[in-house]
Design a protein around this motif. Sequence first.
Motif, short mmCIF file in Angstrom:
data_model
loop_
_atom_site.label_atom_id
_atom_site.label_comp_id
_atom_site.label_asym_id
_atom_site.label_seq_id
_atom_site.Cartn_x
_atom_site.Cartn_y
_atom_site.Cartn_z
N MET A 3 46.39 17.18 43.17
CA MET A 3 45.93 18.52 42.81
C MET A 3 46.19 18.85 41.34
SD MET A 3 44.35 19.87 45.29
CE MET A 3 44.24 21.50 44.61
N LEU A 4 47.21 18.28 40.72
CA LEU A 4 47.53 18.66 39.35
C LEU A 4 46.38 18.34 38.39
CD1 LEU A 4 49.44 19.95 37.36
CD2 LEU A 4 50.55 17.73 37.07
N LEU A 5 45.82 17.14 38.47
CA LEU A 5 44.70 16.81 37.59
C LEU A 5 43.49 17.70 37.87
CD1 LEU A 5 44.74 12.92 37.20
CD2 LEU A 5 45.09 14.62 35.41
N GLN A 6 43.26 18.03 39.14
CA GLN A 6 42.15 18.92 39.46
C GLN A 6 42.38 20.30 38.85
OE1 GLN A 6 40.83 18.89 43.59
NE2 GLN A 6 41.65 16.82 43.80
N LYS A 7 43.60 20.81 38.94
CA LYS A 7 43.91 22.11 38.34
C LYS A 7 43.86 22.03 36.82
CE LYS A 7 46.54 23.93 42.16
NZ LYS A 7 47.65 24.75 42.58
N LEU A 8 44.31 20.93 36.26
CA LEU A 8 44.28 20.76 34.81
C LEU A 8 42.84 20.78 34.30
CD1 LEU A 8 45.83 20.20 32.17
CD2 LEU A 8 45.64 17.76 32.72
N TYR A 9 41.94 20.13 35.00
CA TYR A 9 40.55 20.10 34.54
C TYR A 9 39.81 21.40 34.85
CZ TYR A 9 40.47 15.87 32.08
OH TYR A 9 40.69 14.93 31.10
N ALA A 10 40.22 22.11 35.89
CA ALA A 10 39.66 23.45 36.12
C ALA A 10 40.08 24.36 34.97
CB ALA A 10 40.12 24.00 37.46
N TYR A 11 41.33 24.26 34.57
CA TYR A 11 41.84 25.02 33.42
C TYR A 11 41.09 24.63 32.14
CZ TYR A 11 44.80 25.34 29.26
OH TYR A 11 45.26 25.51 27.98
N HIS A 12 40.91 23.35 31.91
CA HIS A 12 40.23 22.85 30.71
C HIS A 12 38.81 23.44 30.62
CE1 HIS A 12 39.40 19.94 27.52
NE2 HIS A 12 38.38 19.48 28.20
N ALA A 13 38.09 23.41 31.73
CA ALA A 13 36.72 23.96 31.75
C ALA A 13 36.76 25.48 31.53
CB ALA A 13 36.04 23.62 33.08
N HIS A 155 45.50 30.89 33.24
CA HIS A 155 44.41 30.39 34.09
C HIS A 155 44.80 30.44 35.56
CE1 HIS A 155 41.45 27.78 35.93
NE2 HIS A 155 42.43 27.02 36.35
N LEU A 156 45.97 29.93 35.90
CA LEU A 156 46.40 29.91 37.30
C LEU A 156 46.46 31.32 37.88
CD1 LEU A 156 49.23 27.22 37.24
CD2 LEU A 156 46.93 26.99 38.21
N HIS A 157 46.98 32.27 37.11
CA HIS A 157 47.12 33.62 37.63
C HIS A 157 45.81 34.40 37.66
CE1 HIS A 157 51.33 32.57 37.07
NE2 HIS A 157 51.54 33.42 38.06
N GLN A 158 44.87 34.05 36.79
CA GLN A 158 43.55 34.69 36.85
C GLN A 158 42.70 34.13 37.99
OE1 GLN A 158 41.44 34.70 33.12
NE2 GLN A 158 42.77 36.27 32.24
N THR A 159 42.81 32.84 38.22
CA THR A 159 41.99 32.22 39.26
C THR A 159 42.63 32.30 40.64
OG1 THR A 159 42.89 30.02 38.77
CG2 THR A 159 40.84 30.65 37.64
N GLU A 160 43.93 32.54 40.68
CA GLU A 160 44.65 32.70 41.95
C GLU A 160 45.52 33.96 41.85
OE1 GLU A 160 46.68 29.07 43.22
OE2 GLU A 160 45.37 27.94 41.87
N PRO A 161 44.91 35.14 41.89
CA PRO A 161 45.66 36.38 41.66
C PRO A 161 46.79 36.63 42.64
CG PRO A 161 43.34 36.84 42.17
CD PRO A 161 43.49 35.37 42.11
N THR A 162 46.76 36.00 43.81
CA THR A 162 47.86 36.21 44.76
C THR A 162 49.18 35.65 44.24
OG1 THR A 162 47.31 34.17 45.95
CG2 THR A 162 46.34 36.24 46.78
#
Length: 174
Positions: A3-13, A155-162
């Motif tokens: 999941m880390l690389l997936q989250k890293l690339y979601a952040y990158h985009a 990025h993490l807090h904007q895309t996963e507000p919970t």
Amino acid sequence: MGMLLQKLYAYHAWANNDLFHKLATLDQDRHKAELHTALRLVNHYHVVARIFAAHLTGAPHGYTSDNTDGTPTLSELRAAVASSDQWYLDYVRGVSPGDLTQAVAFTFTDGDKGYMTREEMLTHVALHGGYHRGEIGRILWQLSITPPWDTFAVHLHQTEPTRRQRGTQQSVPA
């Protein structure tokens, strides 16, 4: 795939998209030189991303340098970067853990030899883009323009507000 690389690339985009949104607000006449510098930096990290995508797949990339002679327009570059970002998102979703540990020999555009695992290449591309987005952020600050909030935590807090609600919970020491 981890999941880390997936989250890293979601952040990158996400960060790339945010940067293009900010660059589109610049006065193209008043800040012509700064916008050109920003586009050259984005084009550089985009070309590097395409080169490493070729290394990851074993395909020829056709680049002789880590940038192009000409500078794409903002809209051309935005489309190209978005396409590349989607390629990387798809790649990290589909690559196996075993493939990530596989080392690949390649040649840099200056002729030097390289040898990295696929995971190292993926990490390099994301960090390299972040480094150059930071340079562009500095240019924006010098123009008294607030740059995008280009951080993984934002990025993490904007895309996963919970996560904000979970942040009110106290951790219990082990």
